[in-house]
Design a protein around this motif. Structure first.
Motif, PDB file in Angstrom:
ATOM      1  N   LEU A   1       0.834  -1.192   0.000  1.00 34.59           N
ATOM      2  CA  LEU A   1       0.000   0.000   0.000  1.00 34.59           C
ATOM      3  C   LEU A   1       0.871   1.246   0.000  1.00 34.59           C
ATOM      4  N   GLY A   2       0.358   2.347  -0.616  1.00 36.57           N
ATOM      5  CA  GLY A   2       1.010   3.641  -0.492  1.00 36.57           C
ATOM      6  C   GLY A   2       1.854   4.069  -1.660  1.00 36.57           C
ATOM      7  N   SER A   3       1.842   3.324  -2.760  1.00 34.21           N
ATOM      8  CA  SER A   3       2.608   3.746  -3.936  1.00 34.21           C
ATOM      9  C   SER A   3       1.804   3.416  -5.182  1.00 34.21           C
ATOM     10  N   GLY A   4       1.908   4.287  -6.178  1.00 40.46           N
ATOM     11  CA  GLY A   4       1.194   4.053  -7.427  1.00 40.46           C
ATOM     12  C   GLY A   4      -0.307   4.033  -7.204  1.00 40.46           C
ATOM     13  N   THR A   5      -0.960   3.006  -7.774  1.00 46.16           N
ATOM     14  CA  THR A   5      -2.413   2.844  -7.619  1.00 46.16           C
ATOM     15  C   THR A   5      -2.786   1.947  -6.448  1.00 46.16           C
ATOM     16  N   SER A   6      -1.800   1.428  -5.725  1.00 42.50           N
ATOM     17  CA  SER A   6      -2.059   0.537  -4.584  1.00 42.50           C
ATOM     18  C   SER A   6      -2.262   1.388  -3.332  1.00 42.50           C
ATOM     19  N   GLN A   7      -3.490   1.904  -3.154  1.00 45.13           N
ATOM     20  CA  GLN A   7      -3.763   2.820  -2.049  1.00 45.13           C
ATOM     21  C   GLN A   7      -4.857   2.295  -1.116  1.00 45.13           C
ATOM     22  N   HIS A   8      -5.775   1.465  -1.627  1.00 43.39           N
ATOM     23  CA  HIS A   8      -6.938   1.056  -0.830  1.00 43.39           C
ATOM     24  C   HIS A   8      -7.175  -0.440  -1.014  1.00 43.39           C
ATOM     25  N   VAL A   9      -7.897  -1.042  -0.047  1.00 43.30           N
ATOM     26  CA  VAL A   9      -8.174  -2.482  -0.074  1.00 43.30           C
ATOM     27  C   VAL A   9      -9.639  -2.692   0.285  1.00 43.30           C
ATOM     28  N   LEU A  10     -10.319  -3.533  -0.502  1.00 43.11           N
ATOM     29  CA  LEU A  10     -11.687  -3.947  -0.201  1.00 43.11           C
ATOM     30  C   LEU A  10     -11.665  -5.435   0.109  1.00 43.11           C
ATOM     31  N   ILE A  11     -12.190  -5.823   1.295  1.00 44.85           N
ATOM     32  CA  ILE A  11     -12.177  -7.217   1.743  1.00 44.85           C
ATOM     33  C   ILE A  11     -13.622  -7.697   1.737  1.00 44.85           C
ATOM     34  N   ALA A  12     -13.905  -8.742   0.937  1.00 45.86           N
ATOM     35  CA  ALA A  12     -15.257  -9.268   0.818  1.00 45.86           C
ATOM     36  C   ALA A  12     -15.240 -10.767   1.046  1.00 45.86           C
ATOM     37  N   GLY A  13     -16.314 -11.286   1.629  1.00 44.50           N
ATOM     38  CA  GLY A  13     -16.413 -12.723   1.878  1.00 44.50           C
ATOM     39  C   GLY A  13     -17.644 -13.029   2.682  1.00 44.50           C
ATOM     40  N   LYS A  14     -18.063 -14.319   2.630  1.00 40.17           N
ATOM     41  CA  LYS A  14     -19.258 -14.701   3.378  1.00 40.17           C
ATOM     42  C   LYS A  14     -18.940 -14.808   4.866  1.00 40.17           C
TER      43      LYS A  14
ATOM     44  N   LEU B   1      -8.108  -8.953   9.136  1.00 38.20           N
ATOM     45  CA  LEU B   1      -7.851  -7.612   9.659  1.00 38.20           C
ATOM     46  C   LEU B   1      -6.943  -7.663  10.882  1.00 38.20           C
ATOM     47  N   HIS B   2      -7.156  -8.666  11.755  1.00 39.19           N
ATOM     48  CA  HIS B   2      -6.282  -8.797  12.923  1.00 39.19           C
ATOM     49  C   HIS B   2      -4.846  -9.093  12.483  1.00 39.19           C
TER      50      HIS B   2
ATOM     51  N   VAL C   1       3.221   4.560  11.358  1.00 36.72           N
ATOM     52  CA  VAL C   1       1.858   4.183  10.984  1.00 36.72           C
ATOM     53  C   VAL C   1       0.919   4.485  12.144  1.00 36.72           C
ATOM     54  N   GLU C   2      -0.254   5.043  11.844  1.00 36.31           N
ATOM     55  CA  GLU C   2      -1.323   5.234  12.816  1.00 36.31           C
ATOM     56  C   GLU C   2      -2.578   4.515  12.326  1.00 36.31           C
ATOM     57  N   PHE C   3      -3.348   3.914  13.270  1.00 37.57           N
ATOM     58  CA  PHE C   3      -4.570   3.182  12.948  1.00 37.57           C
ATOM     59  C   PHE C   3      -5.800   3.981  13.382  1.00 37.57           C
ATOM     60  N   TYR C   4      -6.829   3.943  12.537  1.00 38.47           N
ATOM     61  CA  TYR C   4      -8.169   4.396  12.877  1.00 38.47           C
ATOM     62  C   TYR C   4      -9.068   3.183  12.673  1.00 38.47           C
ATOM     63  N   LEU C   5      -9.539   2.579  13.785  1.00 37.73           N
ATOM     64  CA  LEU C   5     -10.253   1.307  13.737  1.00 37.73           C
ATOM     65  C   LEU C   5     -11.718   1.529  14.085  1.00 37.73           C
ATOM     66  N   ILE C   6     -12.613   1.087  13.181  1.00 36.01           N
ATOM     67  CA  ILE C   6     -14.052   1.252  13.390  1.00 36.01           C
ATOM     68  C   ILE C   6     -14.720  -0.097  13.151  1.00 36.01           C
ATOM     69  N   ASP C   7     -15.599  -0.501  14.092  1.00 32.38           N
ATOM     70  CA  ASP C   7     -16.305  -1.787  13.991  1.00 32.38           C
ATOM     71  C   ASP C   7     -17.802  -1.520  14.034  1.00 32.38           C
ATOM     72  N   PHE C   8     -18.512  -1.835  12.913  1.00 33.18           N
ATOM     73  CA  PHE C   8     -19.965  -1.674  12.854  1.00 33.18           C
ATOM     74  C   PHE C   8     -20.698  -2.995  13.105  1.00 33.18           C
ATOM     75  N   LYS C   9     -19.994  -4.005  13.632  1.00 30.03           N
ATOM     76  CA  LYS C   9     -20.570  -5.334  13.746  1.00 30.03           C
ATOM     77  C   LYS C   9     -21.345  -5.532  15.046  1.00 30.03           C
TER      78      LYS C   9
ATOM     79  N   LEU D   1      -6.924   3.574   7.818  1.00 31.16           N
ATOM     80  CA  LEU D   1      -8.308   3.492   8.289  1.00 31.16           C
ATOM     81  C   LEU D   1      -8.837   2.096   7.990  1.00 31.16           C
ATOM     82  N   ILE D   2      -9.292   1.395   9.049  1.00 29.83           N
ATOM     83  CA  ILE D   2      -9.806   0.027   8.900  1.00 29.83           C
ATOM     84  C   ILE D   2     -11.225   0.002   9.433  1.00 29.83           C
ATOM     85  N   ILE D   3     -12.182  -0.411   8.585  1.00 26.36           N
ATOM     86  CA  ILE D   3     -13.593  -0.470   8.961  1.00 26.36           C
ATOM     87  C   ILE D   3     -14.073  -1.907   8.797  1.00 26.36           C
TER      88      ILE D   3
END
Length: 916
Positions: A791-804, A813-814, A829-837, A908-910
């Motif tokens: 992460l952090g160079s070129g087009t590698s800036q964000h990650v989408l994690i999907a699954g059942k 994530l852990h 590095v600093e973390f911003y952690l949000i859990d909507f579960k 930022l991790i949601i």
């Protein structure tokens, strides 16, 4: 997380010393057959000794005597041969000299003969060359000779006459046709009386003038043909035209009542007279117009006809003049040629006569010289040959005398040897009986040891197979224990090793009949190096082939660790019924049986294409040039080891396209390295595909052929052994076993990788710099590499994690948070952690005070998540102003410009973002 066990077992199991390998079985069978052959040979030898030891010794004594006699005879023959060789060599040398002299003599005579013939040929050649030169100089057929020129002129004149005659006849025909055409148009013309102009005097100019006149006359004819006005007066067309013109004039006169207006009619009310006058006037007017047109047309035609007559007369006169002139020229040239020809013939005959006279003299001189040289050779060589013959005879006498002396010495040595032989024969007879007893005891011991070793080894193999592959009933009744390692072989059945069926297997002597006659040996498929099977059977053996396939599949399924075997089943004839029991595996994992049993041609092509793609992926992604086989890869891969693939085909080649056949051959030839094997039954009644050779499958598989009542293993060392293939279990037991394996394989696709494999060593904690990017290992990629998140160079800036649900998103994530925290310091590095579960997924980072965490939100609502995003958006604006202030583009540039001011990257991790 725990490490998976090693899935490879190439070593013997504990308590067993024998390897389950075909090479070992072949070695044992070959050893047993060799022991039988050795025992048979030794037993026959000892039996013969026991029947007549004295006879054997006497025969040996007689053989020795004969050998001594033979030695004497050989020595005599050697002496005779040696002296014959010396004599032959000496005489050969003399014969060679005689032969060489004779050859030299013959060569000399032949050389003189060739020289004479060559001289004669040279003289003849020179004579021919001189004659040719004279003929060439005085050749009357050359292109520049008067004769050739005369013949050329003659042929050219003949062609010109023919062509000009054809031109004149064509012109005359066209003139006659034009005259008839003009007559038909009512334009008759009188014949031309012109005599034509005087043609040129020169023959060639006259001919050219004739051609020009013909061309001009043809042009005149074409001009007459293009006239359209005369055509109006042909046939009945003039009457039609006259009527038409009369009508055009009469109608206006009648309609306008012109006669009445001109007061040509007395009674103005009377219509008849006015019409009659109008019609009469129109007929006269039309007649006058047509007369005028006819006059114009005749004037034009007469002018063209007169010019045609002049050109035709010129052509006729030019042709007549050219014929007379060319005939005179021909006569003149013929007279010149006749005078020249008589002179040339006379000169040529005189020159040839002088040449013959000179060459005859030279030929006579050469013949006299040859005769003298030949007489000298006939006198010198016969004398030399006579001297050589005398020397040869003397050498023959000397060799014969020396040979007789050597033969006498050999006879004396033979008599002394015979006396020694008689004395030794008496001593050997006494010790022969003692030697026989010792040999029989050794034979018995060797035979018992060989059979015992075979029995022990095969017994170990049977016990090993019994341990690895329990009976069907035991497996069906809860006795299935999932293997932890891949077996070294798969049990298929039993070889019946019966000594009574081996020629000489049972000893004749009862003292040797102390070993077992029947010793079973397991029939196995070496795994994984050669586990493929090819069954060839006809109609009677088709059911047995299906049963053998079922046994092989079920033994592989129960012998390998659960989930490490995947089946692709093709049953076009049975429509899946033959292997329906295996479909219970799909209740636990569809990948274990590739979804279903395939029967249609298109489906077969697709499944073979899938296996081919799998092999390509194994070669290009896993093996490359680092691993030789999938077994080597799996040893390193551990928990991410690749499962084995088995392609089962019943009744090949039914429903197989040409493409499918090619893919099947490719899978059979290269599949073993990738862990892909084939179990194929071939219907021998079916026509094999075009350009397909069954040998392409045989050379990569264990081949079994139906022999009428059972299958026979197609192997040079094992094929003679009766083979009993283990029958599959009863249907109910079959299903229980399959379901037991499926139950154990349910969770095998879940791969757990130890965190220690990706975590940094303690000395590497907080050792990485995030100024350019974040690089964190998250798991394994293949056997030797780790899978990094970049992460952090070129087009590698964000990650989408999907699954059942339950697929491991939160665990991912852990892993990400933990490993980033270990590799990078809080100022990186600093973390911003949000859990909507609605849970406490990130609570541990609060409890353990993770220094990197700036915000940890548990059971967050939408408003709080929005506030965090607004704070990050403000931070983004602040950093933009900061970058512009220091004239930098990114984090790396800022840290280089302001090294004392930390600027960590923000992650930022949601979790459960869909609830936002």
């Amino acid at each position: 997380m725990t490490d998976s066990p090693d899935f490879t077992d190439n070593d013997p199991a504990d308590g067993f010393s024998e390897r389950l390998e075909h090479s070992r079985q072949r070695e044992l069978v070959q050893g047993l057959l060799q022991a039988v052959a050795d025992r048979v040979r030794a037993e026959e030898t000892l039996a013969d000794d026991q029947a007549g030891r004295s006879e054997i010794e006497d025969r040996g004594y007689e053989d020795a005597c004969r050998a001594l006699e033979q030695k004497r005879d050989d020595a005599r023959a050697t002496i005779i041969r040696q002296y014959d060789l010396v004599r032959d060599e000496t005489l050969s040398q003399i014969d060679a000299e005689i032969s060489a002299t004779q050859i030299e003599y013959d060569d000399r005579v032949a050389e003189l003969q060739r020289k004479s013939e060559g001289d004669q040929e040279r003289i003849e050649k020179e004579r021919e060359e001189a004659r040719w030169m004279v003929q060439a100089v005085l050749d009357d057929t050359a292109e520049d000779s008067p004769k050739h020129k005369f013949e050329t002129y003659k042929a050219s004149l003949k062609v010109s006459r023919v062509r000009r005659l054809a031109d004149w006849e064509d012109l005359a025909g066209r003139v006659e046709a034009v005259a008839g055409q003009l007559a038909g148009w009512r334009m008759p013309q009188s014949p031309s009386t012109s005599q034509g102009k005087r043609p040129p005097a020169d023959t060639d100019d006259c001919l050219e003038h004739f051609v020009e006149c013909v061309d001009e006359a043809n042009h005149d004819i074409d001009a007459i043909g293009r006239q359209w006005l005369p055509r109006v007066f042909g046939g009945v067309f003039p009457l039609v035209l006259w009527g038409l013109l009369s009508s055009l004039v009469a109608v206006p006169l009648i309609v306008l009542d012109v006669p009445g207006k001109l007061k040509l009619v007395r009674d103005a009310n009377s219509l008849g007279p006015s019409v009659g006058i109008s019609i009469g006037a129109s007929l006269v007017a039309a007649m006058m117009v047509m007369g005028l047109v006819l006059l114009v047309a005749r004037i034009r035609c007469r002018r063209l006809w007169e010019r045609l007559g002049e050109h035709s007369a010129d052509a006729r006169r030019a042709r007549q003049h050219w014929l007379q002139a060319s005939q005179q020229e021909f006569g003149r040239r013929k007279d010149e040629f006749t005078d020249w020809y008589h002179v040339i013939v006379e000169e040529r005959e005189n020159a040839i006569g002088r040449i013959e006279e000179i060459q005859s003299g030279r030929a006579e001189e050469i013949a006299n010289r040859h005769k003298a040289e030949l007489a000298d050779a006939h006198q010198r060589f016969p004398e030399t040959l006579k001297q050589l013959a005398g020397r040869r005879q003397q050498q023959d006498v000397d060799c014969e005398a020396e040979r007789s002396e050597q033969l006498e010495k050999i006879e004396q040595e033979h008599r002394a040897g015979r006396e020694t032989l008689d004395r030794e024969h008496t001593q050997r007879v006494a010790s022969e009986r003692e030697r026989f007893q010792r040999a029989f005891s050794e034979l018995k011991q060797n035979w018992e040891n060989a059979c015992g070793m075979f029995d022990t080894a095969t017994g170990d193999m049977v016990a090993r197979c019994d341990e690895l592959f329990p009976a069907w009933l035991d497996l069906a009744n809860g006795g299935y224990s999932p293997p932890e390692r891949v077996p070294p072989a798969v049990r298929l059945g039993t070889f019946d090793v019966d000594l009574s069926k081996v020629p000489g297997g049972v000893p004749v002597n009862e003292q040797l009949q102390t070993v077992r006659k029947n010793m079973p040996m397991p029939a196995i498929l070496p795994f994984p190096e050669r586990a493929s099977v090819l069954l060839e059977a006809d109609r009677e053996g088709r059911d047995a082939a299906v049963a053998a396939l079922q046994t092989s599949m079920l033994r592989m399924l129960t012998g390998l660790p659960p989930g490490k075997l995947r089946l692709t089943i093709i049953d076009p004839v049975g429509l899946g019924d033959n292997f329906s029991a295996f479909m219970h595996l799909a209740d636990f994992d569809e990948l274990l049986v590739s979804g279903r049993i395939w029967t249609e041609s298109a489906h077969i092509d697709r499944q073979l294409a899938n296996l081919t793609e799998h092999m390509e992926n194994v070669f290009q992604t896993y093996l490359r040039n680092q691993f030789e086989t999938i077994e080597e890869y799996n040893e390193y891969a551990g928990e991410v080891a690749e499962p084995y693939q088995v392609l089962v085909v019943a009744n090949f080649p039914v429903n197989f396209s040409d493409t499918a056949v090619r893919r099947l051959v490719s899978i059979a030839s290269s599949g073993a390295r990738c862990g892909v094997y084939t179990l194929v039954s071939v219907d021998s009644r079916q026509q094999l595909p075009h350009n397909f050779d069954l040998e392409d499958l045989r050379q990569h598989a264990n081949c079994l052929a139906w022999g009428g009542d059972r299958f026979a293993w197609q192997d040079q060392q094992l094929g003679w052994l009766p083979l009993s293939i283990e029958p599959p279990p009863e249907p109910a037991e079959f299903v229980e076993i399959v379901r037991a394996v499926g139950e154990q394989a349910r969770d095998t696709r879940r791969v757990e990788v130890s965190f220690d494999r990706i975590a940094p060593a303690p000395e590497e904690y907080w050792g990485r710099d995030s100024r350019h990017s974040l690089d964190v290992p998250l798991g394994r990629a293949g056997a030797t590499k780790l899978q990094d998140l970049h992460l952090g160079s070129g087009t590698s800036q964000h990650v989408l994690i999907a699954g059942k649900t339950g697929s491991g998103k939160s665990s991912f994530l852990h892993t990400l948070i933990t490993n980033v925290s270990l590799y990078y310091a809080p100022d990186q590095v600093e973390f911003y952690l949000i859990d909507f579960k609605k849970g406490v997924e990130f609570k541990t980072y609060v409890t353990n005070r993770l220094p990197h965490a700036r915000v940890v939100a548990i059971e967050s609502d939408r408003e709080f998540g929005l506030s965090v995003l607004e704070r990050l958006d403000a931070m983004l604006a602040e950093r933009g102003d900061l970058f512009r202030k220091h004239e930098v583009q990114d984090v790396a540039g800022f840290r280089d410009a302001v090294p004392d001011e930390p600027l960590p990257r923000v992650l930022l991790i949601i979790d459960e973002f869909q609830e936002f």
